[in-house]
Design a protein around this motif. Structure first.
Motif, mmCIF file in Angstrom:
data_model
loop_
_atom_site.group_PDB
_atom_site.id
_atom_site.type_symbol
_atom_site.label_atom_id
_atom_site.label_comp_id
_atom_site.label_asym_id
_atom_site.label_seq_id
_atom_site.Cartn_x
_atom_site.Cartn_y
_atom_site.Cartn_z
ATOM 1 N N UNK A 113 4.911 -2.345 4.786
ATOM 2 C CA UNK A 113 4.530 -0.931 4.687
ATOM 3 C C UNK A 113 3.036 -0.792 4.434
ATOM 4 N N UNK A 114 2.503 -1.584 3.501
ATOM 5 C CA UNK A 114 1.069 -1.518 3.201
ATOM 6 C C UNK A 114 0.238 -1.761 4.455
ATOM 7 N N UNK A 115 0.603 -2.772 5.220
ATOM 8 C CA UNK A 115 -0.211 -3.125 6.383
ATOM 9 C C UNK A 115 0.021 -2.175 7.563
ATOM 10 N N UNK A 116 1.164 -1.504 7.614
ATOM 11 C CA UNK A 116 1.335 -0.463 8.628
ATOM 12 C C UNK A 116 0.373 0.691 8.372
ATOM 13 N N UNK A 117 0.046 0.917 7.118
ATOM 14 C CA UNK A 117 -0.855 2.013 6.750
ATOM 15 C C UNK A 117 -2.316 1.578 6.798
ATOM 16 N N UNK A 118 -2.622 0.386 6.283
ATOM 17 C CA UNK A 118 -4.017 -0.027 6.097
ATOM 18 C C UNK A 118 -4.477 -1.152 7.015
ATOM 19 N N UNK A 119 -3.578 -1.679 7.822
ATOM 20 C CA UNK A 119 -3.996 -2.700 8.773
ATOM 21 C C UNK A 119 -3.482 -4.083 8.432
ATOM 22 N N UNK A 120 -3.237 -4.864 9.447
ATOM 23 C CA UNK A 120 -2.648 -6.187 9.267
ATOM 24 C C UNK A 120 -3.607 -7.140 8.553
ATOM 25 N N UNK A 121 -3.010 -7.995 7.732
ATOM 26 C CA UNK A 121 -3.759 -9.077 7.106
ATOM 27 C C UNK A 121 -4.430 -8.736 5.786
ATOM 28 N N UNK A 122 -4.227 -7.499 5.275
ATOM 29 C CA UNK A 122 -4.963 -7.086 4.085
ATOM 30 C C UNK A 122 -4.148 -7.139 2.788
ATOM 31 N N UNK A 123 -2.841 -7.308 2.874
ATOM 32 C CA UNK A 123 -2.031 -7.257 1.651
ATOM 33 C C UNK A 123 -2.382 -8.406 0.703
ATOM 34 N N UNK A 124 -2.614 -9.589 1.244
ATOM 35 C CA UNK A 124 -2.977 -10.716 0.384
ATOM 36 C C UNK A 124 -4.325 -10.461 -0.286
ATOM 37 N N UNK A 125 -5.238 -9.765 0.401
ATOM 38 C CA UNK A 125 -6.531 -9.402 -0.209
ATOM 39 C C UNK A 125 -6.329 -8.416 -1.354
ATOM 40 N N UNK A 126 -5.372 -7.502 -1.188
ATOM 41 C CA UNK A 126 -5.067 -6.559 -2.259
ATOM 42 C C UNK A 126 -4.600 -7.291 -3.514
ATOM 43 N N UNK A 127 -3.677 -8.226 -3.342
ATOM 44 C CA UNK A 127 -3.183 -8.986 -4.483
ATOM 45 C C UNK A 127 -4.306 -9.797 -5.125
ATOM 46 N N UNK A 128 -5.196 -10.313 -4.294
ATOM 47 C CA UNK A 128 -6.347 -11.062 -4.825
ATOM 48 C C UNK A 128 -7.278 -10.154 -5.621
ATOM 49 N N UNK A 129 -7.404 -8.900 -5.175
ATOM 50 C CA UNK A 129 -8.250 -7.944 -5.899
ATOM 51 C C UNK A 129 -7.677 -7.665 -7.278
ATOM 52 N N UNK A 130 -6.360 -7.493 -7.363
ATOM 53 C CA UNK A 130 -5.735 -7.290 -8.675
ATOM 54 C C UNK A 130 -5.962 -8.505 -9.581
ATOM 55 N N UNK A 131 -5.783 -9.688 -8.998
ATOM 56 C CA UNK A 131 -5.979 -10.923 -9.770
ATOM 57 C C UNK A 131 -7.423 -11.027 -10.249
ATOM 58 N N UNK A 132 -8.350 -10.687 -9.383
ATOM 59 C CA UNK A 132 -9.764 -10.720 -9.737
ATOM 60 C C UNK A 132 -10.052 -9.795 -10.911
ATOM 61 N N UNK A 133 -9.522 -8.560 -10.875
ATOM 62 C CA UNK A 133 -9.758 -7.608 -11.961
ATOM 63 C C UNK A 133 -9.194 -8.120 -13.277
ATOM 64 N N UNK A 134 -8.004 -8.691 -13.212
ATOM 65 C CA UNK A 134 -7.412 -9.222 -14.446
ATOM 66 C C UNK A 134 -8.268 -10.348 -15.018
ATOM 67 N N UNK A 135 -8.719 -11.236 -14.161
ATOM 68 C CA UNK A 135 -9.522 -12.378 -14.596
ATOM 69 C C UNK A 135 -10.852 -11.933 -15.190
#
Length: 323
Positions: A113-135
């Motif tokens: 669903x995320x990639x249907x809205x925002x484009x293919x290949x970006x969901x893993x980047x989203x999860x990495x962004x959350x991880x980055x903020x936590x770190x």
């Protein structure tokens, strides 16, 4: 107290299916107009500036804005897709004390669903962004724009935000801009009412969660507010003032759409900050807003919302000013 919203740039690395900005060419708000606006707003007790876009982490003067915020003792909040955060590690570390919240757009906990809205290949980047903020210890929230693809996932999105340790989850709804309409994403009034009811139930449940076992702070944005009452949004009550990417005070950041006819765009802008003081621009904004609210009161009094007029703040303004 005023809060300033700056549409810093129309640049973005994504082509989201519900984006308000359309096919706008790359443009950047001159930094000197941000300086002028902040200086002019200080007498009104400004404490926060909000940066949006486009993608604000593509704004070429971002470091200068953060330095200005540090100098003036202002908090900074962002609306961002979050995918560029790791590449701005040093900048975010330098100005960590100024950053109050990174609102990261996440329409679904499901890759499909995320990639249907925002484009293919970006969901893993989203999860990495959350991880980055936590770190890095950066405060972040989940910003979810409800639409036809994800409206049934509200509970899952709340759980997702809690799992990712978001500071809050903020729900809004896709507005009827050209792109979201062409992609069939805009929720009907009935569907928005259903989404609002679901969110209100979840909010009541969270307030009873005394031990915070399944709790994440929730916010419900204006595009989801009920349609059959007279609710003044943050812009109409002058709590927020939007400065568009061309340096003009704009009616509302939700209406900064760049693929509408020029004569309609003129209804949305009040003053060029390059030509007038912030005080004069604000006076024009107040006068235009008072005129607009008078018309809204008349529509409400005459019962237009019972007939052919969606009275939700955002959808009402869109119909009155853009359609």
């Amino acid at each position: 107290m005023l809060n300033l919203i700056f549409v810093t740039t129309t640049d973005c690395q994504l082509q989201c299916r519900h984006c308000l900005r359309g096919e706008a060419s790359g443009q950047h708000l001159p930094f000197e107009l941000i300086e002028k606006t902040v200086a002019g707003a200080k007498k009104y007790g400004i404490e926060n500036i909000h940066l949006t876009g486009g993608e604000p982490f593509l704004y070429r003067n971002l470091a200068q804005v953060l330095a200005l915020a540090q100098k003036e003792g202002l908090d900074v909040t962002f609306s961002t897709n979050g995918l560029l955060l790791p590449s701005h590690r040093e900048l975010l570390r330098t100005y960590r004390e100024q950053i109050r919240l990174l609102s990261i757009s996440a329409e679904s906990p499901r890759r499909e669903i995320y990639e249907r809205i925002r484009g293919e290949g970006h969901f893993s980047q989203l999860l990495s962004a959350f991880q980055f903020c936590r770190k890095e210890g950066l405060p972040f929230g989940v910003l979810c724009c409800l639409n036809k693809l994800n409206a049934a996932e509200i509970t899952d999105i709340i759980r997702f935000a809690r799992k990712e340790k978001a500071a809050q989850v903020h729900f809004t709804a896709a507005l009827p801009c050209r792109r979201s309409q062409e992609n069939g994403l805009v929720l009907s009034e009935e569907e928005r009412r259903g989404a609002l009811e679901t969110l209100q139930k979840a909010l009541r449940f969270s307030q009873l969660d005394f031990f915070k076992l399944a709790y994440v702070p929730m916010r419900i944005g204006e595009p989801l507010l009920a349609s059959d009452n007279l609710v003044m949004c943050a812009n109409q009550s002058l709590r927020y003032v939007t400065i568009d990417v061309d340096g003009q005070i704009h009616f509302c950041c939700f209406l900064t759409q760049y693929d509408i006819p020029c004569e309609r765009e003129k209804r949305l802008k009040f003053a060029r900050l390059q030509d007038v003081s912030f005080d004069e621009a604000l006076e024009r904004f107040q006068a235009r807003m008072a005129e607009f609210l008078h018309g809204r009161f008349l529509d409400y009094r005459d019962g237009q919302w019972k007939h052919d007029l969606d009275f939700n703040s955002c959808f009402y303004c869109h119909k009155k000013l853009i359609q």
